[in-house]
Design a protein around this motif. Sequence first.
Motif, short mmCIF file in Angstrom:
data_model
loop_
_atom_site.label_atom_id
_atom_site.label_comp_id
_atom_site.label_asym_id
_atom_site.label_seq_id
_atom_site.Cartn_x
_atom_site.Cartn_y
_atom_site.Cartn_z
N TRP A 176 50.43 56.30 95.99
CA TRP A 176 50.72 54.89 96.31
C TRP A 176 49.77 54.37 97.37
CZ3 TRP A 176 53.73 53.67 92.56
CH2 TRP A 176 54.71 54.56 92.10
N VAL A 177 49.62 53.05 97.36
CA VAL A 177 49.00 52.39 98.51
C VAL A 177 50.15 52.15 99.48
CG1 VAL A 177 47.80 50.34 99.33
CG2 VAL A 177 47.17 51.37 97.14
N HIS A 178 50.13 52.89 100.59
CA HIS A 178 51.31 52.93 101.45
C HIS A 178 51.70 51.61 102.07
CE1 HIS A 178 51.21 57.56 102.06
NE2 HIS A 178 51.03 57.19 100.82
N SER A 179 50.73 50.75 102.27
CA SER A 179 51.05 49.50 102.97
C SER A 179 51.69 48.48 102.03
CB SER A 179 49.79 48.92 103.59
OG SER A 179 48.83 48.65 102.58
N LEU A 180 51.67 48.77 100.72
CA LEU A 180 52.20 47.77 99.78
C LEU A 180 53.57 48.20 99.25
CD1 LEU A 180 48.99 47.02 97.68
CD2 LEU A 180 49.81 45.86 99.72
#
Lengths: 410, 261
Positions: free
Chosen positions: B99-103
């Motif tokens: 995952w893209v952690h900030s999203l």
Amino acid sequence: MQPDLKTTAHQRYTKIPSAVLLHVAWRNLINKKLRAFLTIMGIIIGIGSIFFLLSFGLGLRDLVTREVIGNQSIQSIEIESGNSKIIKLDQAGVNKVKGLAHVKRSSLTYTFPGSLKIKGSETDTIVYGIDPDYQGLTSLRLLEGRLLNDGDVKQAFMNQGALNSVGITDPKKAIGQEIQLAIPLQNVETSKKQIVDTYKVVGVIDSTSGSEIFIPRFNFEAAGVLNYSQMKVLADSGADVGTLRKQIESLGYQTSSPVDTIDQINQIFRFFNIILAGFGIIGMIVAVLGMFNTLTVALLERTKEIGLMVALGARNRDMRRLFILEAMLLSLIGAAFGVLLAFLGGLLINVLMNSLAHNRGVTEHFMLFATPFWLILAMFGFMMVVGLVVVYFPARRAGKINPIEALRRE
Amino acid sequence: MNKKVMIQVSGLSQEFETDGETIRPLQQANFSILENTFNIIYGPSGSGKSTMLNILSGLQAPTAGTVMFEGQNIYKMSRDALAHFRAHRLGVVYQTSYWVHSLNVLENVAMPLYFLGYSRRKAAKLAMLALQRVGMERYAKKSPIFLSGGEQQRIGLARALATSPLYVIADEPTGNLDTENGDKVMNLLLNCQTEFRCTIILVTHNMEYVPLADHLIHIQDGLTEELQQATALQATEEIIRDLRQRVAALARMKAKDATRP
């Protein structure tokens, strides 16, 4: 129905919209709030200190310029005959100057030393014989009363300096007073030896540089003084000043312009500002190191994420764009708050300095800090460039991440 | 019924140079994949599955041979066109969810849509549909990293389906899941094939899933072999028989050991 593979490769959708990329960049920043905050703090301190010091340097320069140049317009040229015995600033010469291109307005002045008597006190003074045009070309700040009008003959206005020298501090008290002026007319081709007359004070202007009295020029003409002491010319624009001066000088006159003085002041302050900016750069270096650190750590932490995005169809150059955007966001926010805080700091110090000066008897309000729009723009521009330089290597590496290796990483 | 050939792999070889040693994870692989079929590439670990997966998903150019998608060699495309191809045509599900952690979940699912140039709003709409397909729409605003493995894998599938791809490539999608969650994911994959007419390529070492396949590609030591389902089922039976024999053999070993003084 799925479109053909060959056509889809060339369809209009090829890159991530900048707004989307900006959103992702923003999310990445706020995802690491403390780190982003500390990095931005560094930039605020760096940009803020440069802006603060430069705005102080510029403010000081402007303050000095204002004190020295006073109210003279930079479009104005002052013309004198100098010490020449042959070329005089007489009516014929004046007409020649008036005929030159780009001369917008002009005024003629007599300047003589004289003595001033008021209510029994006597003092030396400079007497100016002026016309209403002079008042238009020189912005005089009236403290009380009025300037000279067209029909005035035996009226005069004086500066606060002249009033101070005879012991009057309240300009209101000077209005309506009678003053005696004695103006010796030595070394001048004239029938009279001196002008001695009584004038009524109609106004006081705000200037304390020596004692000055202004009376209508007519008084000197009536006494038969043929040559003017000074002619003042207003050029159409500041750009015309240079050529106009050359033309006037070719007529044999000497010219001076506030631009000369401004140039000298600027030269000194240019050096001064470089030193100030140098101090600010030290803060900037720390900010740059902090920013570089943040971006490098972000790159290491997010190698996998970047690999994922490339695997899902992002172009490598989009990943480069993402990092550049993140650096630009840091730079922009840092520069904005840096400039804002430095500006507020300057305002605060200015208020403090003014009240301090006021307590010591300085009546004039002054601005120690200048915040011209170009300086604010320059700060943003500078930080953008710094941001781009700092992000260069991390962005390049982000653009070269191999998705297979990145996703395999633990 | 004659189905269209969608993917044609011919003479595919891959070589690596590691510490002066040449490794050949793939040697002369040949197979084709037909439209709207469920394909399983299976083989033990180290057989060359991962390399095949990387090549098929457009991430690694082979040393020799060609991969034709609908008659076009994807490794002859420009880098940008290949990236576009990945975003537009492929939906990839990984063993571990990345995952893209900030999203949040919705934005992660929308990611491939972003790469196709969709605006945030349009991408969010389509991503929501994809989440509804896997029954995960209520997690849209959550961060994916705090969800369970099964939930993450279903969201990963939603991300793969967001762009309505022609091909779904799944790499051991059930590897980290319990049977129940694993079956849910498999069911969704089957659903992709029947309802959305996707061509499925499942890469696994797990023989359990063989009955789901229309077509099997067996990889062993870098060599590929195509099997029909009937053959594969037969192979599965053989494996089960082998396993039974092995269990029995081990039991006998234990029994023999117990009789020792």
